[in-house]
Motif scaffolding. Structure first.
Motif, mmCIF file in Angstrom:
data_model
loop_
_atom_site.group_PDB
_atom_site.id
_atom_site.type_symbol
_atom_site.label_atom_id
_atom_site.label_comp_id
_atom_site.label_asym_id
_atom_site.label_seq_id
_atom_site.Cartn_x
_atom_site.Cartn_y
_atom_site.Cartn_z
ATOM 1 N N LEU A 1 0.845 -1.193 0.000
ATOM 2 C CA LEU A 1 0.000 0.000 0.000
ATOM 3 C C LEU A 1 0.883 1.246 0.000
ATOM 4 N N GLY A 2 1.961 1.181 0.790
ATOM 5 C CA GLY A 2 2.880 2.312 0.884
ATOM 6 C C GLY A 2 3.543 2.625 -0.451
ATOM 7 N N VAL B 1 -6.447 3.455 -1.230
ATOM 8 C CA VAL B 1 -5.210 2.839 -0.746
ATOM 9 C C VAL B 1 -4.727 3.550 0.517
ATOM 10 N N ILE B 2 -4.761 4.877 0.502
ATOM 11 C CA ILE B 2 -4.347 5.649 1.688
ATOM 12 C C ILE B 2 -5.266 5.314 2.872
ATOM 13 N N GLY B 3 -6.546 5.140 2.594
ATOM 14 C CA GLY B 3 -7.494 4.773 3.648
ATOM 15 C C GLY B 3 -7.100 3.477 4.339
ATOM 16 N N PHE B 4 -6.746 2.462 3.544
ATOM 17 C CA PHE B 4 -6.327 1.180 4.135
ATOM 18 C C PHE B 4 -5.007 1.328 4.890
ATOM 19 N N HIS B 5 -4.098 2.129 4.314
ATOM 20 C CA HIS B 5 -2.799 2.346 4.958
ATOM 21 C C HIS B 5 -3.002 3.005 6.324
ATOM 22 N N LEU B 6 -3.918 3.968 6.358
ATOM 23 C CA LEU B 6 -4.205 4.671 7.618
ATOM 24 C C LEU B 6 -4.928 3.779 8.615
ATOM 25 N N PHE C 1 -8.431 17.491 -13.456
ATOM 26 C CA PHE C 1 -9.541 16.681 -12.960
ATOM 27 C C PHE C 1 -10.753 16.679 -13.892
ATOM 28 N N LYS C 2 -10.578 17.257 -15.086
ATOM 29 C CA LYS C 2 -11.612 17.067 -16.105
ATOM 30 C C LYS C 2 -11.321 15.802 -16.913
ATOM 31 N N GLN C 3 -10.140 15.181 -16.627
ATOM 32 C CA GLN C 3 -9.786 13.937 -17.310
ATOM 33 C C GLN C 3 -10.121 12.779 -16.380
ATOM 34 N N TRP C 4 -11.025 11.928 -16.827
ATOM 35 C CA TRP C 4 -11.561 10.912 -15.916
ATOM 36 C C TRP C 4 -10.515 9.932 -15.403
ATOM 37 N N TRP C 5 -9.488 9.642 -16.218
ATOM 38 C CA TRP C 5 -8.518 8.636 -15.752
ATOM 39 C C TRP C 5 -7.681 9.157 -14.587
ATOM 40 N N PHE C 6 -7.432 10.483 -14.577
ATOM 41 C CA PHE C 6 -6.722 11.051 -13.419
ATOM 42 C C PHE C 6 -7.601 10.991 -12.181
ATOM 43 N N VAL C 7 -8.877 11.277 -12.381
ATOM 44 C CA VAL C 7 -9.816 11.235 -11.254
ATOM 45 C C VAL C 7 -9.876 9.809 -10.702
ATOM 46 N N LEU C 8 -9.932 8.841 -11.611
ATOM 47 C CA LEU C 8 -9.971 7.437 -11.196
ATOM 48 C C LEU C 8 -8.711 7.079 -10.406
ATOM 49 N N PHE C 9 -7.536 7.496 -10.921
ATOM 50 C CA PHE C 9 -6.272 7.206 -10.233
ATOM 51 C C PHE C 9 -6.252 7.849 -8.847
ATOM 52 N N TYR C 10 -6.763 9.073 -8.766
ATOM 53 C CA TYR C 10 -6.795 9.757 -7.464
ATOM 54 C C TYR C 10 -7.724 9.040 -6.495
ATOM 55 N N VAL C 11 -8.881 8.632 -6.978
ATOM 56 C CA VAL C 11 -9.842 7.965 -6.092
ATOM 57 C C VAL C 11 -9.262 6.628 -5.598
ATOM 58 N N ILE C 12 -8.646 5.870 -6.505
ATOM 59 C CA ILE C 12 -8.035 4.592 -6.104
ATOM 60 C C ILE C 12 -6.934 4.846 -5.078
ATOM 61 N N SER C 13 -6.125 5.889 -5.345
ATOM 62 C CA SER C 13 -5.038 6.208 -4.409
ATOM 63 C C SER C 13 -5.592 6.558 -3.034
ATOM 64 N N MET C 14 -6.726 7.245 -3.000
ATOM 65 C CA MET C 14 -7.320 7.607 -1.710
ATOM 66 C C MET C 14 -7.816 6.370 -0.961
ATOM 67 N N PRO D 1 -9.633 10.320 3.568
ATOM 68 C CA PRO D 1 -9.502 9.963 2.147
ATOM 69 C C PRO D 1 -10.779 10.239 1.353
ATOM 70 N N LEU D 2 -11.924 10.034 2.004
ATOM 71 C CA LEU D 2 -13.201 10.281 1.333
ATOM 72 C C LEU D 2 -13.318 11.756 0.953
ATOM 73 N N ALA D 3 -12.997 12.636 1.897
ATOM 74 C CA ALA D 3 -13.090 14.075 1.633
ATOM 75 C C ALA D 3 -12.129 14.483 0.507
ATOM 76 N N PHE D 4 -10.919 13.908 0.524
ATOM 77 C CA PHE D 4 -9.956 14.191 -0.554
ATOM 78 C C PHE D 4 -10.506 13.718 -1.903
ATOM 79 N N ALA D 5 -11.135 12.538 -1.892
ATOM 80 C CA ALA D 5 -11.601 11.933 -3.150
ATOM 81 C C ALA D 5 -12.792 12.690 -3.724
ATOM 82 N N ILE D 6 -13.572 13.334 -2.856
ATOM 83 C CA ILE D 6 -14.764 14.058 -3.332
ATOM 84 C C ILE D 6 -14.359 15.210 -4.257
ATOM 85 N N ILE D 7 -13.216 15.851 -3.938
ATOM 86 C CA ILE D 7 -12.827 17.061 -4.691
ATOM 87 C C ILE D 7 -12.669 16.790 -6.200
#
Lengths: 226, 247
Positions: free
Chosen positions: A113-114, A173-178, A158-171, A212-218
């Motif tokens: 995860l790290g 992952v951060i959630g599990f790490h935390l 963040f108008k590009q969906w694949w970046f948004v997807l990568f960010y959401v997945i990363s969040m 992570p949820l709040a970060f992912a919402i943006i």
């Protein structure tokens, strides 16, 4: 060996470094989040851009930010060294496949995860931090104050969906790490008592979901609603 | 009950080892070790090499029996040593995988027997009180809070079997060392040498090549004596404080 070197190079001391740097990064997340929430403001980027200018100009914040970069690196490198040493200890190597582990999934996957988080941070810093500091980006003026227009860069990304997807997945992952890291940091510091450990565990679980949820919402908000 | 056993056979520490398949006809009232006795009798009668495994008291208090049963140290039941695991917890026709406690700090001697003398060396490095602490009546003359005494006793029930190491994905010995440190730390007689004991035992643990604890708590879940990982927090705390405050 001096007592200090002895402390930091022992198995417990290595974990202590992970714990303290981890707690610092845990404290950093809400600060970062509060700034980011301004991305959702409907003011053409004024509050966010002025905030970004303040964050890159204030000497105190600059000092803390270098500390932050150092701690991220230390946490990552120390984590990899511990992972390598632990793999070399020959544990958990039951050849029987099909057993169910009694442990939490996240506690066994901290290194993996790290690594995902490290890749995320590097990309994230290239996309925004590097561009803000040295990138050739446009400017915006608010009430006579000229700022770099990081807001537009973020909106565009963040108008590009694949970046948004990568960010959401990363969040996620951060959630599990935390989820593991939060309570684990206190255990490693030896802060364990029936008076407050249940509270730490509950707080850690809530924290690992909310932040992570709040970060992912943006990015989702920028992609879908803005 | 008819069982199919997949037993780890390894001639010595240098050998590679592999699972061998055996069929055993066991009784559900047998303990797991008695079932292995039946297998060994079968092997001896057939002129084969019996499976080497450790056992001593067969009462769940010595910590000699050490094997991983279907991926779990001391088998599927909580708070149970292998010798106290009975065959009624298995079903007729089951396949059971039996392996040694695996960790680099516990090298295999033969089959299911591993060398756990690393634990002895950790105890030798400081897991004791250097003076005579008297008889039972002397202990009663020193006031100790009931809760404190119970906690010390809980830690003292560690039988040093090494299941914590075998359970840990990092082969860490933290639960063992923390239990041994804790049961002395919680008693007034253990105070004087506490700082020195913590430093020496942690140093020896690191020298033996155990991994670093990553708080997965697999140890706590598999410990046949249900030693709490709270002891690990106490060891972490004691190590930090003793590093900062001792001479």
């Amino acid at each position: 060996m001096s007592w200090f070197t002895q402390l930091l190079t022992s198995s417990l001391g290595k974990k202590l470094v992970m714990s303290l740097t981890g707690l610092f990064l845990i404290l950093f997340l809400p600060v970062h989040l509060i700034g980011n929430l301004q991305l959702m403001a409907d003011d053409g980027g004024e509050s966010f851009n002025l905030y970004a200018k303040f964050m890159t100009g204030n000497p105190l914040i600059k000092t803390v930010s270098y500390l932050l970069y150092g701690f991220i690196l230390l946490h990552a490198i120390q984590g990899m060294l511990i992972w390598k040493a632990n793999r070399g200890a020959g544990g958990g190597s039951s050849r029987y496949q099909g057993g169910k582990s009694p442990t939490a999934w996240s506690s066994r996957q901290m290194a993996g995860l790290g690594m995902v988080i490290l890749v995320f941070i590097l990309l994230h810093m290239w996309q925004f931090w590097f561009q803000m500091k040295w990138g050739d980006i446009g400017t915006a003026t608010y009430g006579g104050v000229e700022t770099k227009d990081l807001y537009t860069i973020v909106q565009h990304t963040f108008k590009q969906w694949w970046f948004v997807l990568f960010y959401v997945i990363s969040m996620i992952v951060i959630g599990f790490h935390l989820q593991h890291g939060f309570q684990s940091a206190f255990q490693t510091l030896g802060l364990n008592h029936k008076k407050y450990t249940p509270a730490i565990k509950t707080l850690g679980l809530i924290y690992s979901i909310i932040i992570p949820l709040a970060f992912a919402i943006i990015p989702c908000y920028i992609l879908l609603i803005k | 009950m008819k069982l199919n056993l997949k037993v780890w056979r390894q001639a010595n520490g240098q050998g590679k080892g592999k699972f061998e398949s055996y069929n055993v006809d066991a009784d559900e009232h047998m303990s797991f070790l008695e079932m292995l006795d039946v297998l060994n009798q079968q092997l001896i009668e057939a002129g084969d090499d019996p499976v080497a495994f450790e056992h001593d008291c067969r009462e769940g208090i010595c910590g000699a029996c050490s094997m991983v049963i279907n991926g779990r140290p001391h088998g599927p039941n909580a708070g149970t040593t292998t010798c106290q695991l009975h065959m009624r917890f298995f079903k007729d026709g089951d396949t059971i995988h039996i392996e040694p406690f695996r960790a680099d700090a516990f090298p295999v001697i033969k089959d299911l027997v591993v060398d756990r003398s690393a634990f002895d060396r950790i105890i030798e490095s400081g897991g004791y009180i250097s003076v005579n602490t008297g008889q039972a009546q002397d202990a009663n003359a020193i006031p100790v809070e009931k809760e404190q005494a119970s906690e010390a006793f809980d830690a003292a029930t560690c039988i040093g079997c090494g299941a914590c190491v075998a359970a840990c994905p990092n082969a860490s010995a933290m639960l063992f060392v923390s239990a041994k440190v804790s049961h002395l730390a919680l008693m007034p007689q253990g105070q004087v040498e506490h700082d020195k004991r913590v430093q020496s035992m942690v140093n020896q643990m690191d020298l033996e090549g155990f991994g670093n604890c990553s708080n997965t708590y697999a140890c706590e879940a598999e410990c046949p004596k249900e030693i709490s990982a709270d002891n690990i927090a106490r060891l972490n705390r004691s190590y930090l404080i003793s590093s900062l405050t001792s001479d």
